[in-house]
Design an enzyme around this catalytic site. Sequence first.
Site: not given
Ligand code: FEO
Length: 388
Positions: A78, A222, A80, A163, A24, A144, A82, A191
């Site tokens: 989370h 991640h 999101e 995250d 993004h 996040h 991903d 990050y």
């Molecule tokens: Fe906020 Fe890795 O997603």
Amino acid sequence: MKAKEIAPDIYWVGAIDSQIRNFHGYLTQKGTTYNAYLIIDEKITLIDTVKDTHTDEMMSRISDIIDPSKIDVIICNHVEPDHSGSMPAVLKHCPNATVVTGPTGEKGLNMHYNNNWNYHIVKSGDTYSIGKRSCQFVLTPMVHWPDNMVFYIPEEKILFSNDSFGQHYATPQRFDDEVVKDFALFEAKKYYANIVLPYSGQVKKELEAVSEFDISMICTSHGVIWRSYIPEIIELYKEWAHNVTQKKVVIAYDTMWKTTEKMARTIYEAFDEKGYDIKIMDLQVNHESDVMTEIIDAEYICVGSPTLNSEMMANVAKFLTYMRGLAPKDGRKAIAFGSYGWNAKSVPHIEQYFKDSNFDVVLSLNQQYRPTEEDLESIKAQTINVLS
Ligand code: FEO
């Protein structure tokens, strides 16, 4: 694909996305990983999933350990995509599995996937047993998204942080001490600057909450797992969350006929004379996400653009728009500078972005056409003056 055992009966079953370069808008030169974990306990528990493009990779790693139909619990830290993107695919194998998440997690999962999954909703302080192990939850809204949460397993001293503490860093190694330490810490900084920075207030609360835990491993969603450099990454998170700056300046600019570049280099000389660490970044060749990584600990931010058709250059507008969304909330000083032919408009535009970002504009510098030696001396003197 093989799963990787990271602790007895706890496996990394995620996916490595070496090719992604745009997350993004964030330039991910080193790719990323989507980390999912599988715990073999009385309740077989999957922690998060991966982006839907990598479902097959994750499923093959899960299948390396167990039949996916045997999964009893999926913890969604989370929403999101991903991390939740492969949940519908997993739940096709184990439709009766319990989905453990927070209240906003349930809402977000329903809005994303329009499902009728079996939910177990947790709040901060709740404990959920999966057998020999228990999961202690802390909701971490806005680190996040509103739905974020983390949890701690005291029997293993592991924090599953999603995250938080992550890095976009694709590597077959799973642990911080298996890669170059500075690479991992730099990617964690990048990050934070590009994902977490606007939510530093919430990060402070999270750091306080997890300080109760005796942590031997931080399993992020991640990049690499922290086990050897936990004090370092926690200390850096404290500094970033508390907006700690160094004696440092970032000078970011674009130029048309080199006048704005000359101004940038003159401003550089002024900061150099005053002993600042300096990052000078031409926005024609530096991505805005790399500039943000430098801004995170900079006391001064200087941005320059010539006027082009009553506007600033598009590269500068792109950077400023990106920065305004991520801007640290206070304590930053700014200098706007730029050149023009007959219509000095770029500098007021830059000033407005700075004001919107709550930066203190300490100096604005305009230069018509080409600067003389006297003009450059004046720019340098004015800059030194505000630093004194
Ligand atoms: Fe906020 Fe890795 O997603």
